[in-house]
Design a protein around this motif. Structure first.
Motif, PDB file in Angstrom:
ATOM      1  N   ALA A 130      46.379 -15.079  -4.381  1.00  0.00           N
ATOM      2  CA  ALA A 130      44.948 -15.326  -4.173  1.00  0.00           C
ATOM      3  C   ALA A 130      44.218 -15.444  -5.513  1.00  0.00           C
ATOM      4  N   SER A 131      44.762 -14.811  -6.555  1.00  0.00           N
ATOM      5  CA  SER A 131      44.055 -14.813  -7.853  1.00  0.00           C
ATOM      6  C   SER A 131      43.883 -16.236  -8.395  1.00  0.00           C
TER       7      SER A 131
ATOM      8  N   ASP B  31      37.273 -14.394   0.566  1.00  0.00           N
ATOM      9  CA  ASP B  31      38.582 -13.823   0.206  1.00  0.00           C
ATOM     10  C   ASP B  31      39.082 -13.068   1.436  1.00  0.00           C
TER      11      ASP B  31
ATOM     12  N   SER C 164      46.625 -14.798   0.804  1.00  0.00           N
ATOM     13  CA  SER C 164      47.799 -14.463   0.007  1.00  0.00           C
ATOM     14  C   SER C 164      48.882 -13.820   0.861  1.00  0.00           C
TER      15      SER C 164
END
Ligand code: PLP
Length: 387
Positions: free
Chosen positions: A96-97, A198, A225
């Motif tokens: 996800a970063s 997110d 993620s």
């Protein structure tokens, strides 16, 4: 001309220094329980590992984006949220970063203001700053379950260009219920605020399941993620989902910045979708761990906590014991061997009086941690009362 971005623009992640200390103590022979990072201690599910073994034998593992995995993720949106998305809207990323980096870089211009909750995940403000965006942290307290609300977003003047939502959130685990997301979507649509959601802790909830922002706003960007529910943090795999007209741009940014996500992880992740029973079993472990921690809160003297609806954290107010959460976490670790994260990672203003405990460890580790913490907190309370 070269433009140097000074590191002073980016805050350190203090939990890393706690973790380094914890590992030093382990090397010295001390027994340490790692509750400082939010990572599952369980490893990838068996089916994913088997698929990875098979791929190692059969595949040359080139730069690659798995179309089958994107189709599977699209099906996941339909099955879980009743939302139709196309595989072409999805880009595979190294977690996800980088998905967040590519999303912010593609959707915003330098100087754009990005609203976010404080407390919030350490990377949001740092990634925004590194991209020369302006993070606007909105103080969110217990009255809004430490979450952004439609009212808070409506009150920002002038309207920000973007907002980052996280539900369940890190560090609190609190969820924005469906009606809250819907109201936020309406305010953002009316004010032209682009939403980046997110959704990394989806699948890890203890009551109502989390809703995707896409149920209320098809123009939102979503990052997710395999690091949390799927228990594959070191495989470095996530995804970025953008609306059809923006998807070529987000995919382009992800491609030039990061090329592709790891091929091996993509083979494994496709199989991980078929390991629901094993993964849901782990959720039951977290549910037990959560109950143990919540039951122990009175004995710890920690009554002021955020409601952990999801994820695997308890964010607790320790303001009656300290106004220096980093020092507090260090002392706690030195005395008990229990590593926790200081609130200043998540909230540069009020985080001095909070700590975050992650219960993504085994149940016996949670039990042992509580055995050590209860007398330590009792002594700390006595010291504070005597001071
Ligand atoms: C809220 C949140 N978003 C994103 C990330 C980054 O996850 P990854 O890059 O491993 O997918 C984390 C990691 O802890 C997180 O807590």
């Amino acid at each position: 001309m070269l433009t140097v971005i000074p590191m002073s623009d980016v805050d350190p992640f203090y939990a890393i220094s706690i973790s380094a200390l914890a590992h030093r103590l382990t090397a010295e022979g001390r027994s340490v329980i790692h509750m400082e990072f939010g990572q599952p201690s369980t490893g990838a599910p068996k089916g994913a590992i088997a698929a990875a073994h098979a791929a190692l034998d059969a595949d040359k593992l080139p730069y690659w984006e798995s179309h089958a995995l994107k189709v599977r993720i699209a099906r996941h949106y339909l099955e879980t949220y009743g939302v139709e998305v196309r595989a072409s809207q999805i880009t595979m990323t190294c977690g996800a970063s980088p998905a967040l980096v590519a999303a912010l870089a593609a959707a915003f211009e330098p100087g754009d203001v990005i609203a976010m909750a404080r407390p919030g995940y350490v990377s949001y403000r740092n990634t925004a700053r590194a991209l020369r965006l302006t993070p606007l942290e909105i103080a969110c307290g217990p009255e809004t379950r430490f979450q952004l609300t439609a009212q808070a977003l409506a009150a920002i003047d002038p309207a920000p260009e973007g907002v980052i939502l996280a539900s369940p959130a890190n560090p609190t685990g609190s969820i924005i219920p469906a009606e809250g997301l819907k109201a936020i979507a309406e305010v953002c649509r009316a004010r032209g605020v682009r939403i980046v959601s997110d959704e990394i802790y989806h699948g890890l909830t203890y009551g109502e399941p989390a809703h995707s922002i896409l149920e209320f706003e098809p123009e939102a960007i979503v990052v997710n993620s395999f690091s949390k529910y799927f228990s594959m943090p070191g495989w470095r795999l996530g995804w970025l989902l953008a609306p059809p007209q923006l998807a070529p741009r987000t995919a382009g940014h992800a491609g030039v910045l990061f090329l592709t996500a790891p091929a091996l992880a993509q083979h494994a992740a496709l199989a991980a979708f078929e390991c629901r029973e094993e993964l849901d079993g782990r959720l039951e472990t977290y549910r037990r761990n959560r109950a143990l921690v919540l039951d122990a809160l009175p004995a710890l003297g920690l009554e002021k906590i955020a409601p952990p609806d999801g994820a695997f954290y308890v964010y607790a107010d320790v303001g009656h014991l300290t106004d220096d959460s980093l020092d507090f976490c260090k002392q706690l670790l030195m005395d008990t061997g229990v590593a926790t994260a200081p609130g200043i990672d998540f909230d540069p203003v009020d985080g001095r009086r909070f700590i975050r405990l992650s219960f993504a460890v085994s149940t016996p580790e949670v039990e042992e941690a509580l055995r050590r913490l209860i007398p330590w907190f009792a002594a700390a309370r006595e010291r504070a009362a005597a001071a």
